[in-house]
Design an enzyme around this catalytic site. Sequence first.
Site, PDB file in Angstrom:
ATOM      1  N   ASP A  86       0.880  -1.164   0.000  1.00  0.00           N
ATOM      2  CA  ASP A  86       0.000   0.000   0.000  1.00  0.00           C
ATOM      3  C   ASP A  86       0.918   1.213   0.000  1.00  0.00           C
ATOM      4  OD1 ASP A  86      -2.081  -1.781   0.307  1.00  0.00           O
ATOM      5  OD2 ASP A  86      -2.907  -0.833   2.104  1.00  0.00           O
ATOM      6  N   HIS A 142       4.478  -7.576  -0.030  1.00  0.00           N
ATOM      7  CA  HIS A 142       4.066  -8.806  -0.698  1.00  0.00           C
ATOM      8  C   HIS A 142       4.799  -8.938  -2.032  1.00  0.00           C
ATOM      9  CE1 HIS A 142       0.455  -9.469   1.996  1.00  0.00           C
ATOM     10  NE2 HIS A 142       0.829  -8.228   2.306  1.00  0.00           N
ATOM     11  N   SER A 226       8.154   3.722   4.856  1.00  0.00           N
ATOM     12  CA  SER A 226       9.405   3.686   4.110  1.00  0.00           C
ATOM     13  C   SER A 226       9.123   3.671   2.621  1.00  0.00           C
ATOM     14  CB  SER A 226      10.233   2.482   4.532  1.00  0.00           C
ATOM     15  OG  SER A 226      11.550   2.615   4.065  1.00  0.00           O
TER      16      SER A 226
END
EC number: 4.1.1.65
Length: 264
Positions: A86, A142, A226
Amino acid sequence: MRKWLYRLFIELTNHSLSSKLLASFAKSRLSGLLISSYAKIYHINQDEMEKSLKNYKTLQQLFVRRLKAGVRPVDADEHTVVSPVDAVIEDMGTIRENCEMIVKGKPYSIAEMLGSVEAAQPYVNGFFFILYLSPSHYHRIHSPISGVIEKQWALGRKSYPVNRLGLKYGRRPLEKNYRLITEVTAGGKRLAIVKIGAMFVNSIELTHEGEQLVKGEEMAYFSFGSTVVLLFERGSFAPDPRIVAPMPIKVGERLGYWCEAHER
């Protein structure tokens, strides 16, 4: 002058003691007193969280929260590349002949980022994405494709901000920050997934075991907001024309197409 003041402030505050103090506080029960305020300030979507807010006892637990099953469906087309996080797509484009990518108008060397010209060479004339995670984002990473991990290595020590100000005024944070690089191959082509530490908190934790990756499967998490950089080998990737920068994107949403599908 603005750049000088920004860099001075960052250098004065970014050292091992402040990093350790911040990390210790985030893991402490005392930090739990800030969870409710943090969730409100950053507009965290509590409906998506695996647990209710009251079940998180420290800020660290909230940072690395998992989501409910099914809230991040992965693009089902076997030939697509999906977002690993995200994030906000801060920039995207072609990697130049001199191993540089232009981010917010500033050149960055992928040879510096990956540690050598040899490591960078396969990505010349390839494609890149800069995916920025703010403190409000879901922090787990992911796999963007199904493939095999060929190599994994870490570089850098300190970490500086990787937000828009950091990219504009900082000391080349995408090249210098602590970073964990995973190189994946699929269909004879390669992809580098560069996970870059945030200011104060260098922690990037791997959660995937084994060499085989499945698209959409969790592989790591950040302990704070980050950036992830994706580097695609030349001829391996075609971006989805709907993708522009800047724009928000979520785990599992389509970034583009792996080479085999594009060639067909």
